[in-house]
Design a protein around this motif. Structure first.
Motif, PDB file in Angstrom:
ATOM      1  N   LYS A   1      -3.323  -1.388  -9.805  1.00 26.17           N
ATOM      2  CA  LYS A   1      -4.242  -0.466  -9.138  1.00 26.17           C
ATOM      3  C   LYS A   1      -3.838  -0.248  -7.681  1.00 26.17           C
ATOM      4  N   ARG A   2      -3.463  -1.328  -6.988  1.00 23.11           N
ATOM      5  CA  ARG A   2      -3.040  -1.178  -5.591  1.00 23.11           C
ATOM      6  C   ARG A   2      -1.797  -0.295  -5.490  1.00 23.11           C
TER       7      ARG A   2
ATOM      8  N   LEU B   1      -0.651   1.984  -7.576  1.00 27.25           N
ATOM      9  CA  LEU B   1      -0.943   3.378  -7.897  1.00 27.25           C
ATOM     10  C   LEU B   1      -1.712   4.039  -6.753  1.00 27.25           C
ATOM     11  N   GLY B   2      -2.625   3.296  -6.151  1.00 24.37           N
ATOM     12  CA  GLY B   2      -3.370   3.859  -5.029  1.00 24.37           C
ATOM     13  C   GLY B   2      -2.476   4.173  -3.849  1.00 24.37           C
ATOM     14  N   GLN B   3      -1.566   3.254  -3.524  1.00 24.63           N
ATOM     15  CA  GLN B   3      -0.641   3.486  -2.409  1.00 24.63           C
ATOM     16  C   GLN B   3       0.286   4.662  -2.683  1.00 24.63           C
ATOM     17  N   ALA B   4       0.664   4.858  -3.950  1.00 24.88           N
ATOM     18  CA  ALA B   4       1.540   5.978  -4.314  1.00 24.88           C
ATOM     19  C   ALA B   4       0.757   7.258  -4.584  1.00 24.88           C
ATOM     20  N   ARG B   5      -0.559   7.191  -4.492  1.00 26.37           N
ATOM     21  CA  ARG B   5      -1.435   8.334  -4.761  1.00 26.37           C
ATOM     22  C   ARG B   5      -1.195   8.891  -6.162  1.00 26.37           C
ATOM     23  N   ILE B   6      -1.099   7.978  -7.116  1.00 26.70           N
ATOM     24  CA  ILE B   6      -0.930   8.354  -8.513  1.00 26.70           C
ATOM     25  C   ILE B   6      -2.218   8.007  -9.257  1.00 26.70           C
ATOM     26  N   ARG B   7      -2.846   9.007  -9.834  1.00 24.90           N
ATOM     27  CA  ARG B   7      -4.083   8.787 -10.577  1.00 24.90           C
ATOM     28  C   ARG B   7      -3.841   8.724 -12.088  1.00 24.90           C
TER      29      ARG B   7
ATOM     30  N   ARG C   1       4.735   8.086 -12.899  1.00 20.98           N
ATOM     31  CA  ARG C   1       3.722   9.136 -12.862  1.00 20.98           C
ATOM     32  C   ARG C   1       3.676   9.876 -14.198  1.00 20.98           C
TER      33      ARG C   1
END
Length: 385
Positions: free
Chosen positions: A157-158, A160-166, A237
């Motif tokens: 989760k961290r 993906l959040g840092q990479a701005r991938i939802r 992604r």
């Protein structure tokens, strides 16, 4: 039992052998292609014997390294489990399988035989992290991926959040055939959906199934991811795919001896388009027209596949998964498969040189050139400077 190895008669072309499983459809279809081309039937060296050291090769033999799948005994030898549908154990499988391919290749070369695949390339092809990195370094378009190891759900989760991938695909690093693959959507705190064919038992074990399902409770998704990470995962992604007939679509392109020879469209109502998970073959002519309508050229798609295959020059045949973006204007490589040639009843693309051949017949036709190239290289190495 396969016949003992013997050298081919002068000028007779290569004799064929297959390291595979006699009951594996790939192995049997390749054997049929060898016979249809007028060659003697290939010797089939069963993986269960090869893994125990019971095999030998002959000078001039062309040896196909085939999939070790579809045999419970072989799977047990490679993964250390008697449950062939278990998802876990892929890291051990990778270590044992690649070690076996290296030894088989050394033995073949010592005997003067030629193999269909380079063992170090096989090791990369069966590690999605290394394969993705090799493609990216060569300038082949690939989906953005998380860098570095992921050790659990919280770290995922961290990252993906840092990479701005939802939306992401979480893939076992050494998996195949969509085993353990999770299509993950993060819509906000506590809002998650994981689409996968994995079935998780109450005691936490993971099994493959043929039914794609959704997990929407974060605790369930966390447990699923945490069970996958010990074997290593690759996270990239999730690129929105183009559609055909209201279904997500991608392409499997088979490249033989550097040339794209076969292509099939795969469509599905869910994120995984694998045919064994309910995917269906689509209309390739309609794809060509959609690409033309978008101002593109289907030849450029084949060129992307050939660029991906060129990253593995020592492997005669690979199957390249091409991801078309929405609108059919851009294309990326999702995966490169060492054993991606199981496309029954599919003949070659126009202008490919394999118009009337299936994927196995195309490889049989290319094998003599591979043998001659190896013989030239060995002669060059043996010639005093």
């Amino acid at each position: 039992m396969s016949p003992s190895p013997s050298s081919p008669a002068p000028g007779a072309g290569p004799r064929f052998a297959v390291v595979g499983n006699p009951e594996n459809r790939r192995t049997t279809m390749f054997a049929e292609a060898v016979r249809a081309a007028g060659h003697p039937p290939p010797r089939v060296l069963a993986w269960r014997d090869v893994l125990r050291g019971r095999y030998a090769f002959a000078p001039g033999e062309w040896v196909r390294i085939d999939s070790p799948g579809e045999n419970a005994e072989v799977d047990r030898l490679l993964r250390g489990t008697a449950e062939p549908t278990r998802v876990e154990g892929t890291a051990l499988w990778h270590r044992r399988f690649t070690a076996a391919v290296r030894e088989v290749t050394r033995a073949a070369h010592r005997a003067g035989a030629t193999t269909s695949a380079d063992p170090e390339e096989i090791a990369v092809l069966f590690d999605k992290r290394r394969c993705h990195a090799r493609l990216a370094a060569a300038g082949v378009p690939v989906p953005p991926a998380l860098a570095g190891p992921v050790d659990g759900w919280d770290a995922l989760k961290r990252g993906l959040g840092q990479a701005r991938i939802r939306r992401a695909f979480v893939k076992p690093a050494h998996g195949s055939s969509a085993s353990g693959v999770v299509a993950l959507s993060l819509a906000g705190p506590g809002r998650v959906k994981a689409t996968t064919s994995v079935e998780r038992t109450p005691d936490g074990r993971l099994y493959n199934s043929l039914r794609v399902r959704d997990y929407t409770a974060e605790g369930e998704v966390a447990a699923l991811v945490d069970a996958l990470v010990p074997d290593g995962i690759h996270v990239e992604r999730w690129l929105p795919k183009a559609a055909q007939g209201g279904r997500a679509a991608d392409l499997r392109v088979v490249v033989v001896a550097g040339r794209a020879t076969h292509a099939v469209v795969r469509t599905s109502r869910h994120p995984m388009t694998n045919l064994h998970l309910g995917g269906a073959r689509g209309d390739l002519d309609a794809v060509r027209e959609a690409i033309r309508a978008a101002g593109g050229d289907f030849a450029s798609v084949l060129e992307v596949a050939e660029r991906a295959a060129a990253c593995f020059p020592g492997t005669l045949c690979v199957g390249v998964d091409i991801l078309p973006a929405t609108g059919w204007r851009r294309f990326a490589v999702g995966e490169v498969n060492a054993f991606g040639d199981l496309l029954p009843r599919l003949t070659g693309l126009p202008g490919s040189g394999a118009e009337n051949l299936d994927t196995y017949a195309a490889q049989v036709a290319a094998a003599p050139s591979a043998v001659r190239r190896t013989e030239r290289e060995e002669h060059h190495h043996d010639t005093p400077a």
